[in-house]
Design an enzyme around this catalytic site. Structure first.
Site, PDB file in Angstrom:
ATOM      1  N   GLU A 142       0.806  -1.227   0.000  1.00  0.00           N
ATOM      2  CA  GLU A 142       0.000   0.000   0.000  1.00  0.00           C
ATOM      3  C   GLU A 142       0.842   1.283   0.000  1.00  0.00           C
ATOM      4  O   GLU A 142       0.380   2.329   0.440  1.00  0.00           O
ATOM      5  CB  GLU A 142      -0.959  -0.003   1.190  1.00  0.00           C
ATOM      6  N   HIS A 163      -0.660   5.299   7.794  1.00  0.00           N
ATOM      7  CA  HIS A 163      -1.767   4.438   7.371  1.00  0.00           C
ATOM      8  C   HIS A 163      -1.925   3.319   8.392  1.00  0.00           C
ATOM      9  O   HIS A 163      -0.957   2.637   8.724  1.00  0.00           O
ATOM     10  CB  HIS A 163      -1.515   3.842   5.986  1.00  0.00           C
ATOM     11  N   HIS A 178      -4.816   0.444  10.702  1.00  0.00           N
ATOM     12  CA  HIS A 178      -6.061  -0.328  10.798  1.00  0.00           C
ATOM     13  C   HIS A 178      -6.525  -0.320  12.255  1.00  0.00           C
ATOM     14  O   HIS A 178      -7.013  -1.327  12.749  1.00  0.00           O
ATOM     15  CB  HIS A 178      -5.843  -1.770  10.332  1.00  0.00           C
ATOM     16  N   HIS A 209     -11.494  -1.259   6.238  1.00  0.00           N
ATOM     17  CA  HIS A 209     -10.044  -1.403   6.148  1.00  0.00           C
ATOM     18  C   HIS A 209      -9.307  -0.642   7.254  1.00  0.00           C
ATOM     19  O   HIS A 209      -8.603  -1.268   8.042  1.00  0.00           O
ATOM     20  CB  HIS A 209      -9.580  -0.932   4.760  1.00  0.00           C
TER      21      HIS A 209
HETATM   22 MN    MN Z   1      -3.915  -1.137   5.016  1.00  0.00          MN
END
Ligand code: MN
Length: 244
Positions: free
Chosen positions: A84, A103, A105, A174
């Protein structure tokens, strides 16, 4: 540290901060074995620094790689990058004001990615979340059968467009992506985005929360931006692994 700093053409203090950011975000439960934090290269805005594909808590200076905004590693024989990385590349391309991207989760955010309740600031430490936090729906552009990962430039550009000029974007089913004008600010925002989600979830159990106004959020964010090093020092002290 010195060898890696030379290889990446960055000063040792900046590299040490990036290593610490990886460890802090794990210690603060924003990242687990997955998720990542990056720093736009201070001397080359067309590239950024990020760990190779690995658990952030275990990152050392030798694990940091330099990636262009096309998503391609800059060094020959580079290790495997994060799938990603296009989250970072396309946000840096779209947002010249952004110098760092997280980024994650993180679990308290996830309910807000799959329900009709918007994530909104319930307390001053998350004032930067005004005016709103959009939810990126990957199905809109890429159909009902993706693995929900942002795997290429096109998906990254769609995410960046959803983020717009805001500080955070949720990603349906996500996680989330949070940005800052500096590394420590992005880390601060990622930690307090997760903290706000926990408080908001509790408040929602009691009824309709009384959220910060946009003006309160902006004022609180301006106050907190001058105090980021206070948290950074505390969070850094908790780390058991050396960062330099
Ligand atoms: Mn991710």
């Amino acid at each position: 540290m010195k060898d890696a700093a030379t290889r990446l053409a960055i000063n040792e203090a900046a590299l040490a901060d990036l290593i610490a950011a990886n460890h802090i975000l794990y210690d603060q439960a924003v990242l687990d074995g997955f998720g990542h934090v990056s720093l736009r290269h201070p001397d080359d805005p067309e590239s950024f620094l990020i760990a190779r594909s690995m658990a952030p808590a275990l990152v050392t200076p030798a694990d940091i790689m330099r990636i262009g905004l096309d998503g391609i590693p800059r060094e020959a024989n580079a290790p495997r990058p994060y799938l990603e990385r296009f989250v970072h590349a396309e946000i840096y391309r779209a947002r010249p004001d952004v110098s760092s991207v997280v980024h994650c989760h993180s679990p308290a955010l996830l309910p807000f990615t799959v329900s009709q309740v918007s994530l909104r600031p319930v307390y001053h430490m998350a004032g930067f979340l005004v005016p709103d936090v959009p939810v990126f729906e990957i199905r809109d552009g890429f159909g009902p059968a993706t693995d929900t990962l942002v795997r290429n430039a096109e998906q990254g550009a769609a995410l960046a467009a959803c983020l717009g000029n805001r500080t955070a974007v949720l990603m349906r089913g996500h996680g989330a992506t949070v940005v800052g004008s500096a590394l420590r600010q992005a880390v601060f925002r990622a930690v307090y985005t997760e903290a706000n989600a926990r408080v908001q979830l509790d408040a929602l159990r009691l009824g309709e929360p009384n959220y910060l106004t946009t003006e309160e959020g902006l004022a609180a964010a301006a106050t907190n931006d001058g105090q980021i090093d206070r948290d950074w020092a505390l969070w850094h002290k908790r780390l058991s692994r050396p960062t330099a």
